[in-house]
Write a protein that holds these residues in place. Structure first.
Motif: not given
Length: 328
Positions: A156-159, A199-205, A217-218, A248-251
């Motif tokens: 999924m596209v995250m940000c 990142h090894p996990e989804p890019v949240m922001c 990115s976080g 992290v939710s946002q940067l």
């Protein structure tokens, strides 16, 4: 001696839900405003002089508002909700009217991105109905411009972040995906220019400084990943910043390219010098996850504020590092 831990200059209460998104409109001679979107579907327009809501509007049928922004002026609001709608508002002369809407089909939390191209027109990028697709439209006509879908399975596209390079080339778009990848897209050519695994996990922001061609990115883990864009439009990973606690939710980078703020799942806002990613402050006020951060666009640098919105339904406003040389 180290500086004492700052306190908020004031707080805003009464949003009635988690604060998913914040957007300032403080330039010019008009009243300084802060727009907030809540998990209960309300958009509050806060008057920063009175520190009270000037208006409360609802246009997403009670669904969570995940993104708000303005086009050209504070009278032209755009909002995005979990009802899969993007709403265009006319707020001029006391009106609170949805003048148009756009169906995205996206079930995710990916916030839209807006780029003004000419007076009166702009591009809007949003996640599409298919999990990996990004759709770009011209506003206000809602004319489809293109759909961007990676060849690889990235999830999924995250940000996303839409921007216009100074070189005069067409708009570019940065996107973070569920598998931890970052992609740079050429909007006009509908082609992928660069791909890195950040990142090894989804890019949240993610956020991107178009002046320095540097981004960060976080994700749900402890590391922030910084990267640059070279002269050949290649993404290159740079330094990592290790946080005390994961998530992290946002940067957000301040407009003068001096400060970076992060919204932490650990209830804290962290402030870094943007140039060298040096930790400067940990802002502790909220009692739940911080979901959003935004720097104000006051013309007078002494009035600049940092806003943080939390799952605890409160917004904290901070005045920090508004004087002196580069913070590093």
């Amino acid at each position: 001696m180290s500086r004492p831990t700052p306190s908020p200059v004031y707080t805003l209460r009464g949003a009635g839900g988690p604060l998913n998104t914040l957007h300032f409109s403080c330039n010019g001679g008009t009243t300084p405003l802060l727009f907030s979107g809540s998990g209960k579907g309300a958009i509050h327009i806060w008057n920063l002089n009175t520190r009270r809501p000037e208006r409360i509007i609802e246009g997403h049928s009670g669904s969570s508002v995940i993104w708000v922004s303005t086009r050209e002026s504070a009278d032209n609001l755009i909002s995005q909700g979990r009802d899969m709608q993007v709403c265009l508002w006319d707020l001029g002369e006391g009106r609170s009217k949805v003048v148009d809407s756009l169906w995205t089909g996206s079930v995710g939390f990916c916030q839209g991105s807006l780029l003004e191209t000419n007076p009166g027109t702009c591009l809007l990028a949003v996640a599409g109905e298919q999990t990996e697709e990004i759709k770009i439209f011209e506003l206000p006509s809602k004319t489809p411009v293109c759909t961007l879908v990676p060849e690889d399975k990235l999830g999924m596209v995250m940000c996303i972040k839409l921007w216009q390079p100074d070189s005069g080339a067409g708009p570019l778009l940065l996107a973070g995906y569920e598998d931890g990848s970052l992609l740079l897209w050429d909007v006009i050519q509908r082609s992928k220019l660069s791909h890195v695994k950040a990142h090894p996990e989804p890019v949240m922001c993610l956020t991107f400084d178009t002046k320095r061609l540097k981004g960060i990115s976080g994700s749900s883990e402890k590391n922030l990943s910084s990267w640059i864009l070279d002269t050949q439009n290649n993404l290159q990973l740079q330094d990592d910043v290790t946080l005390v606690n994961p998530g992290v939710s946002q940067l957000c980078v301040r407009g003068d390219s001096k400060l970076l703020a992060s919204a932490g799942w650990d209830h804290r806002v962290r402030v870094f010098g943007w140039k060298k990613l040096r930790p400067l402050a940990v802002l502790q006020y909220h009692t739940d996850m911080v979901l959003s951060v935004a720097f104000s666009n006051h013309q007078d640098s002494r009035q600049r504020l940092l806003a943080a919105g939390s799952k605890d339904q409160r917004i904290s406003l901070w005045s920090i590092y508004n004087e002196g040389p580069d913070t590093g």
